[in-house]
Design an enzyme around this catalytic site. Structure first.
Site, PDB file in Angstrom:
ATOM      1  N   GLU A   1     -11.380   5.974  -2.832  1.00  0.00           N
ATOM      2  CA  GLU A   1     -10.882   6.930  -3.822  1.00  0.00           C
ATOM      3  C   GLU A   1      -9.500   7.398  -3.384  1.00  0.00           C
ATOM      4  OE1 GLU A   1     -14.066   7.963  -2.498  1.00  0.00           O
ATOM      5  OE2 GLU A   1     -15.267   7.240  -4.184  1.00  0.00           O
TER       6      GLU A   1
ATOM      7  N   TYR B   1      -2.435  -0.062  -1.909  1.00  0.00           N
ATOM      8  CA  TYR B   1      -3.727  -0.687  -2.232  1.00  0.00           C
ATOM      9  C   TYR B   1      -3.550  -1.806  -3.262  1.00  0.00           C
ATOM     10  CZ  TYR B   1      -5.257   3.689  -0.085  1.00  0.00           C
ATOM     11  OH  TYR B   1      -5.423   4.737   0.771  1.00  0.00           O
TER      12      TYR B   1
HETATM   13  C1  LIG Z   1      -0.153   5.908   2.293  1.00  0.00           C
HETATM   14  C2  LIG Z   1       0.430   5.733   3.693  1.00  0.00           C
HETATM   15  C3  LIG Z   1      -0.716   5.502   4.679  1.00  0.00           C
HETATM   16  C4  LIG Z   1       1.375   4.499   3.681  1.00  0.00           C
HETATM   17  O1  LIG Z   1       1.760   4.274   5.026  1.00  0.00           O
HETATM   18  P1  LIG Z   1       3.135   3.543   5.446  1.00  0.00           P
HETATM   19  O2  LIG Z   1       2.988   3.213   6.886  1.00  0.00           O
HETATM   20  O3  LIG Z   1       4.319   4.332   5.054  1.00  0.00           O
HETATM   21  O4  LIG Z   1       3.053   2.239   4.527  1.00  0.00           O
HETATM   22  P2  LIG Z   1       3.841   0.859   4.692  1.00  0.00           P
HETATM   23  O5  LIG Z   1       5.178   1.077   5.294  1.00  0.00           O
HETATM   24  O6  LIG Z   1       2.934  -0.109   5.362  1.00  0.00           O
HETATM   25  O7  LIG Z   1       4.035   0.414   3.160  1.00  0.00           O
HETATM   26  C5  LIG Z   1       3.120  -0.476   2.547  1.00  0.00           C
HETATM   27  C6  LIG Z   1       3.238  -0.405   1.045  1.00  0.00           C
HETATM   28  O8  LIG Z   1       2.935   0.922   0.586  1.00  0.00           O
HETATM   29  C7  LIG Z   1       3.746   1.234  -0.558  1.00  0.00           C
HETATM   30  N1  LIG Z   1       4.710   2.268  -0.204  1.00  0.00           N
HETATM   31  C8  LIG Z   1       4.988   2.725   1.040  1.00  0.00           C
HETATM   32  N2  LIG Z   1       5.908   3.727   0.968  1.00  0.00           N
HETATM   33  C9  LIG Z   1       6.213   3.856  -0.343  1.00  0.00           C
HETATM   34  C10 LIG Z   1       7.093   4.727  -1.051  1.00  0.00           C
HETATM   35  N3  LIG Z   1       7.838   5.644  -0.427  1.00  0.00           N
HETATM   36  N4  LIG Z   1       7.139   4.628  -2.398  1.00  0.00           N
HETATM   37  C11 LIG Z   1       6.384   3.724  -3.060  1.00  0.00           C
HETATM   38  N5  LIG Z   1       5.520   2.872  -2.449  1.00  0.00           N
HETATM   39  C12 LIG Z   1       5.439   2.935  -1.102  1.00  0.00           C
HETATM   40  C13 LIG Z   1       4.491  -0.066  -0.882  1.00  0.00           C
HETATM   41  O9  LIG Z   1       3.661  -0.841  -1.721  1.00  0.00           O
HETATM   42  C14 LIG Z   1       4.598  -0.704   0.499  1.00  0.00           C
HETATM   43  O10 LIG Z   1       4.777  -2.099   0.435  1.00  0.00           O
HETATM   44  P3  LIG Z   1       6.296  -2.684   0.426  1.00  0.00           P
HETATM   45  O11 LIG Z   1       6.854  -2.380   1.784  1.00  0.00           O
HETATM   46  O12 LIG Z   1       6.108  -4.143   0.167  1.00  0.00           O
HETATM   47  O13 LIG Z   1       7.035  -1.961  -0.675  1.00  0.00           O
HETATM   48  C15 LIG Z   1       1.294   6.965   4.115  1.00  0.00           C
HETATM   49  O14 LIG Z   1       2.197   7.260   3.082  1.00  0.00           O
HETATM   50  C16 LIG Z   1       0.476   8.211   4.439  1.00  0.00           C
HETATM   51  O15 LIG Z   1       0.038   8.401   5.577  1.00  0.00           O
HETATM   52  N6  LIG Z   1       0.283   9.106   3.437  1.00  0.00           N
HETATM   53  C17 LIG Z   1      -0.467  10.352   3.659  1.00  0.00           C
HETATM   54  C18 LIG Z   1      -1.953  10.106   3.759  1.00  0.00           C
HETATM   55  C19 LIG Z   1      -2.480   9.450   2.484  1.00  0.00           C
HETATM   56  O16 LIG Z   1      -2.104   9.801   1.379  1.00  0.00           O
HETATM   57  N7  LIG Z   1      -3.404   8.510   2.674  1.00  0.00           N
HETATM   58  C20 LIG Z   1      -4.043   7.816   1.581  1.00  0.00           C
HETATM   59  C21 LIG Z   1      -5.308   8.518   1.254  1.00  0.00           C
HETATM   60  S1  LIG Z   1      -6.179   7.702  -0.077  1.00  0.00           S
END
Ligand SMILES: CC(C)(COP(=O)(O)OP(=O)(O)OC[C@H]1O[C@@H](n2cnc3c(N)ncnc32)[C@H](O)[C@@H]1OP(=O)(O)O)[C@@H](O)C(=O)NCCC(=O)NCCS
Length: 232
Positions: A143, A155
């Site tokens: 979710e 995702y």
């Molecule tokens: C969601 C989260 C885990 C992503 O982590 P991250 O290490 O920054 O992600 P990545 O660098 O591996 O990015 C992977 C993909 O995520 C998406 N993404 C990452 N940052 C993004 C941004 N600023 N805007 C849009 N999409 C984004 C893209 O699809 C990206 O793929 P791409 O590099 O080909 O564009 C991070 O933002 C986070 O910790 N958020 C707070 C906690 C949270 O919301 N968790 C999810 C709960 S359901």
């Protein structure tokens, strides 16, 4: 930065909680993680560590060369247990899932804000899906807040699709949750896409790490090449 995935241990929990508080509006308490690690046999938790991180109190920090320890787990599909000695403060992200019958339910995934946008989230999601393969899951589900487009993008990149809404699911602001599911992860088309994404991530992270190594060498002071009277 060089990132590796490992299984979460009890010693990681304080750092996990630090990141949890930065990532979520309703953070889990340490007791929740202790319980997950010690009592829930259907739970699987991982961390990502930055292996180039050196704690200022680590006496090896000044002398030891950076470890060439790239996430081979990405290629092999196995998430290793941590080595005997590792710096718990180097954790930059964590994630987990529960196996329910043949469904892997992702319970959490978070990257420290200083390390976002570098593939850590992708590395962890790939690690969870690998665990899904290992433990016999057929699908992966989760979710996510309807407003959390960053996580939804991550995702969707890994084949999750929208499968419904849970109304007012989040107790802090009564926001709706979007339910997302992968297709059958053993389908040959899904598996091929998954392997392609992991290979692309490995290539990208290797290149980033090489660039960081080059930058750190370039940033070192250059020896004085003339009369030998340069300051010591
Ligand atoms: C969601 C989260 C885990 C992503 O982590 P991250 O290490 O920054 O992600 P990545 O660098 O591996 O990015 C992977 C993909 O995520 C998406 N993404 C990452 N940052 C993004 C941004 N600023 N805007 C849009 N999409 C984004 C893209 O699809 C990206 O793929 P791409 O590099 O080909 O564009 C991070 O933002 C986070 O910790 N958020 C707070 C906690 C949270 O919301 N968790 C999810 C709960 S359901």
């Amino acid at each position: 930065m060089r990132y590796v995935i490992e299984r979460m241990t009890m010693a990681d929990i304080p750092r996990v909680i630090e990141i949890e508080k930065l990532a979520y509006s309703s953070p889990w308490p340490p007791s929740a993680y202790r319980k997950e690690l010690q009592e829930n046999r259907y739970a699987h938790y991982i961390v990502v560590r930055d292996t180039t991180y050196r704690s200022p109190s680590d006496p090896a920090a000044a002398t030891e060369a950076p470890r060439r320890h790239f996430p081979l787990s990405l290629l092999s599909g196995r998430v290793p247990s941590p080595p005997a000695r590792s710096d718990r403060t180097a954790v930059v992200g964590f994630a987990g899932l529960w196996l329910m019958i043949d469904e892997a339910h992702i319970t959490t995934i978070a990257t420290h804000p200083d390390h976002r946008g570098r593939g850590v989230g992708e590395l962890m999601l790939g690690g969870l899906i690998d665990i899904g393969y290992e433990i016999g899951a057929r699908h992966v589900t989760l979710e996510v807040r309807v407003s959390n487009f960053v996580a939804q993008n991550l995702y969707r990149k890994y084949g999750f699709r929208d499968a419904g809404i849970r109304r007012r699911y989040y107790s802090d602001n009564h926001e709706d949750a979007l339910i997302m599911w992968t297709p059958q992860i053993h389908d040959s088309a899904y598996r091929a896409d998954f392997l392609r994404l992991k290979a692309a991530l490995t290539t990208r992270m290797e290149a980033d790490a090489e660039r960081a190594d080059t930058d750190s060498v370039d940033a070192r002071p250059h020896p004085v090449a003339d009369s030998g009277t340069g300051q010591r």
